[in-house]
Design a protein around this motif. Structure first.
Motif, PDB file in Angstrom:
ATOM      1  N   ASP A 193     -16.587 -19.229  -2.265  1.00 13.35           N
ATOM      2  CA  ASP A 193     -17.353 -19.231  -3.483  1.00 13.35           C
ATOM      3  C   ASP A 193     -17.268 -18.142  -4.416  1.00 13.35           C
ATOM      4  O   ASP A 193     -17.446 -16.928  -4.340  1.00 13.35           O
ATOM      5  CB  ASP A 193     -18.745 -19.484  -3.164  1.00 13.35           C
ATOM      6  CG  ASP A 193     -19.690 -19.753  -4.237  1.00 13.35           C
ATOM      7  OD1 ASP A 193     -19.307 -19.541  -5.503  1.00 13.35           O
ATOM      8  OD2 ASP A 193     -21.024 -20.103  -4.179  1.00 13.35           O
ATOM      9  N   PRO A 194     -16.681 -18.466  -5.588  1.00 14.14           N
ATOM     10  CA  PRO A 194     -16.302 -17.312  -6.550  1.00 14.14           C
ATOM     11  C   PRO A 194     -17.518 -16.536  -7.188  1.00 14.14           C
ATOM     12  O   PRO A 194     -17.298 -15.748  -7.685  1.00 14.14           O
ATOM     13  CB  PRO A 194     -15.330 -17.959  -7.723  1.00 14.14           C
ATOM     14  CG  PRO A 194     -15.679 -19.512  -7.504  1.00 14.14           C
ATOM     15  CD  PRO A 194     -16.148 -19.696  -6.211  1.00 14.14           C
ATOM     16  N   ALA A 195     -18.674 -17.389  -6.768  1.00  8.43           N
ATOM     17  CA  ALA A 195     -19.916 -16.432  -7.493  1.00  8.43           C
ATOM     18  C   ALA A 195     -20.360 -15.468  -6.559  1.00  8.43           C
ATOM     19  O   ALA A 195     -21.003 -14.444  -7.017  1.00  8.43           O
ATOM     20  CB  ALA A 195     -21.020 -17.337  -7.371  1.00  8.43           C
ATOM     21  N   LEU A 196     -19.767 -15.303  -5.372  1.00 13.33           N
ATOM     22  CA  LEU A 196     -19.940 -14.363  -4.197  1.00 13.33           C
ATOM     23  C   LEU A 196     -18.778 -13.158  -4.315  1.00 13.33           C
ATOM     24  O   LEU A 196     -17.823 -13.497  -4.427  1.00 13.33           O
ATOM     25  CB  LEU A 196     -20.125 -14.733  -2.877  1.00 13.33           C
ATOM     26  CG  LEU A 196     -21.337 -16.021  -2.878  1.00 13.33           C
ATOM     27  CD1 LEU A 196     -21.392 -16.681  -1.367  1.00 13.33           C
ATOM     28  CD2 LEU A 196     -22.620 -15.314  -3.311  1.00 13.33           C
ATOM     29  N   THR A 197     -19.344 -11.880  -4.515  1.00 12.25           N
ATOM     30  CA  THR A 197     -18.332 -10.660  -4.474  1.00 12.25           C
ATOM     31  C   THR A 197     -17.362 -10.996  -3.372  1.00 12.25           C
ATOM     32  O   THR A 197     -16.054 -10.577  -3.692  1.00 12.25           O
ATOM     33  CB  THR A 197     -19.278  -9.537  -4.621  1.00 12.25           C
ATOM     34  OG1 THR A 197     -20.214  -9.500  -5.611  1.00 12.25           O
ATOM     35  CG2 THR A 197     -18.213  -8.297  -4.871  1.00 12.25           C
ATOM     36  N   ARG A 198     -17.673 -10.738  -2.126  1.00 16.34           N
ATOM     37  CA  ARG A 198     -16.695 -10.588  -1.130  1.00 16.34           C
ATOM     38  C   ARG A 198     -15.750 -11.873  -1.098  1.00 16.34           C
ATOM     39  O   ARG A 198     -14.688 -11.626  -0.759  1.00 16.34           O
ATOM     40  CB  ARG A 198     -17.459 -10.712   0.191  1.00 16.34           C
ATOM     41  CG  ARG A 198     -16.624 -10.317   1.398  1.00 16.34           C
ATOM     42  CD  ARG A 198     -17.214 -10.199   2.731  1.00 16.34           C
ATOM     43  NE  ARG A 198     -18.103  -8.695   2.850  1.00 16.34           N
ATOM     44  CZ  ARG A 198     -17.319  -7.949   3.653  1.00 16.34           C
ATOM     45  NH1 ARG A 198     -16.046  -7.943   3.726  1.00 16.34           N
ATOM     46  NH2 ARG A 198     -18.076  -6.698   3.504  1.00 16.34           N
ATOM     47  N   ALA A 199     -16.303 -13.023  -1.482  1.00 15.04           N
ATOM     48  CA  ALA A 199     -15.327 -14.099  -1.630  1.00 15.04           C
ATOM     49  C   ALA A 199     -14.418 -13.884  -2.819  1.00 15.04           C
ATOM     50  O   ALA A 199     -13.148 -14.273  -2.481  1.00 15.04           O
ATOM     51  CB  ALA A 199     -16.227 -15.533  -1.890  1.00 15.04           C
ATOM     52  N   ARG A 200     -14.539 -13.198  -3.594  1.00 14.65           N
ATOM     53  CA  ARG A 200     -13.589 -12.950  -5.009  1.00 14.65           C
ATOM     54  C   ARG A 200     -12.612 -11.672  -4.323  1.00 14.65           C
ATOM     55  O   ARG A 200     -11.513 -11.771  -4.425  1.00 14.65           O
ATOM     56  CB  ARG A 200     -14.276 -12.406  -6.120  1.00 14.65           C
ATOM     57  CG  ARG A 200     -15.006 -13.794  -6.810  1.00 14.65           C
ATOM     58  CD  ARG A 200     -15.349 -13.551  -8.276  1.00 14.65           C
ATOM     59  NE  ARG A 200     -13.926 -13.354  -8.779  1.00 14.65           N
ATOM     60  CZ  ARG A 200     -13.950 -13.047 -10.099  1.00 14.65           C
ATOM     61  NH1 ARG A 200     -14.929 -12.779 -11.043  1.00 14.65           N
ATOM     62  NH2 ARG A 200     -12.674 -13.129 -10.835  1.00 14.65           N
ATOM     63  N   VAL A 201     -13.244 -10.894  -3.716  1.00 13.10           N
ATOM     64  CA  VAL A 201     -12.217  -9.975  -3.168  1.00 13.10           C
ATOM     65  C   VAL A 201     -11.263 -10.602  -2.183  1.00 13.10           C
ATOM     66  O   VAL A 201     -10.131 -10.181  -2.197  1.00 13.10           O
ATOM     67  CB  VAL A 201     -13.175  -8.730  -2.373  1.00 13.10           C
ATOM     68  CG1 VAL A 201     -12.326  -7.674  -1.566  1.00 13.10           C
ATOM     69  CG2 VAL A 201     -13.879  -7.947  -3.472  1.00 13.10           C
TER      70      VAL A 201
END
Length: 346
Positions: A193-201
């Protein structure tokens, strides 16, 4: 006779030694994802030879549709692997705060209660890739060297031992181990989910670093964390020895300021942190520690520093004193302006 597939062998090797360090039972925390399922399978296999009882626990956060059914399926998988006991826990995730942190705190509370009841260690499926993500998040947030040092293999908190045996194992290896054993896995949509920081990392930043730097970034970050932990552990040990030397009495007793000021800043702040934590000061943040440290290294006759929980710290009669909750006014008999205490006029 052929052995197990390579990925399966890697997982079993990762848990083998740690499983034998204690006769205490182990609870494998399992979300149903490939990391925790591979961990549970390895523990189930190695438990027979180790003579250690291994159970499983899955937590239903009740944040996604079908979570109860998914938790029940995960519990059935754990029972099929031979884990006993197997429990499904429900966690209440508060609406306040970020969803990642709130869910993590609720899950930790549920696991802590289950482990304490059974007298068990908790095994977690964090991998080398999780470690690399944690290091990057710590760097980006400027949250201090302990954060950049990442997760530790064994940590004791509130009487519960948290064990992460897969910190040297890649995420792709856990997925391969599940495939090799025909184990079904669930891919949590939160992980992408790109709304979550760790997921984008995970999905954007690390792949970009791998591309720019030519690969090997995740292992390099994990190695950096391990080296930093060694340095931090050494500093913490030195600070504990200094605290014992300067304040050998019961927790919360006076801490002499003048000899404390002579210590290097990194060591001095660790002594202060240890002194405050031993006295039971909750939720100590960097801003509080900096203010207390100013009573030592930047003394200009300033007043008491307020701390979380309503306590405070004051410098008087050549020492730092911990003030009780609701502190007000000077301590009778204190001499806050003795020669070594007088504020500098420069």
């Amino acid at each position: 006779m052929a052995g197990p597939p390579r990925a399966v062998a890697v997982l079993r090797s990762a848990v083998r030694a740690g499983l034998r360090v204690s006769p205490a039972p182990v609870l494998a925390a399992c979300s149903g994802g490939p990391d925790s399922v591979a961990l549970a399978a390895a523990l189930a296999f190695e438990a027979r030879a180790a003579g250690v009882r291994v159970g499983g626990v899955t937590v239903d956060h009740r944040l996604q549709p079908g979570s109860a059914e998914r938790a029940a399926a995960t519990a059935a998988l754990l029972r099929g692997l031979g884990l006993d006991p197997v429990r499904v826990l429900t966690a209440t995730v508060p609406a306040a705060g970020g969803p990642e942190g709130a869910a993590r705190a609720a899950r930790s509370a549920a696991l802590t209660a289950a482990a304490a009841e059974l007298g068990a260690r908790v095994a977690l499926g964090h991998t080398l890739d999780d470690q690399a993500e944690t290091v990057l998040l710590g760097l980006g947030r400027g949250s201090g060297p302990r954060s950049v040092a990442g997760m530790v293999t064994v940590r004791v908190d509130r009487g519960v031992t948290w064990w992460r045996p897969l910190l040297g194992v890649r995420r792709r290896t856990t997925r391969a181990a599940c495939a090799d054993q025909g184990l079904p896995v669930w891919d949590d949509p939160w992980n992408t989910d790109p709304a979550l920081t760790r997921a984008r990392v995970r999905g954007e930043l690390l792949p970009l670093l791998e591309e720019v730097l030519g690969g090997g970034v995740a292992p390099a970050l994990a190695r950096t964390a391990a080296m930093l932990r060694e340095d931090l552990d050494a500093l913490d040990a030195l600070a504990a020895a200094e605290l014992d030397r300067l304040a050998p009495g019961p927790p919360g007793g006076p801490l002499p300021a003048v000899p404390l000021a002579a210590l290097p800043a990194a060591l001095r702040r660790r002594v202060l942190r240890g002194w405050l934590r031993a006295a039971g000061v909750p939720d100590l943040q960097a801003v509080h520690l900096a203010a207390v440290d100013a009573l030592v290294g930047g003394w200009r006759g300033q007043g008491a520093v307020d701390l979380p929980g309503g306590a405070g710290v004051r410098r008087a009669s050549g020492s730092l004193e911990l003030l009780a909750r609701g502190h007000r006014g000077p301590r009778p008999g204190a001499t806050p302006d003795t020669p070594e205490e007088r504020p500098r006029r420069d």
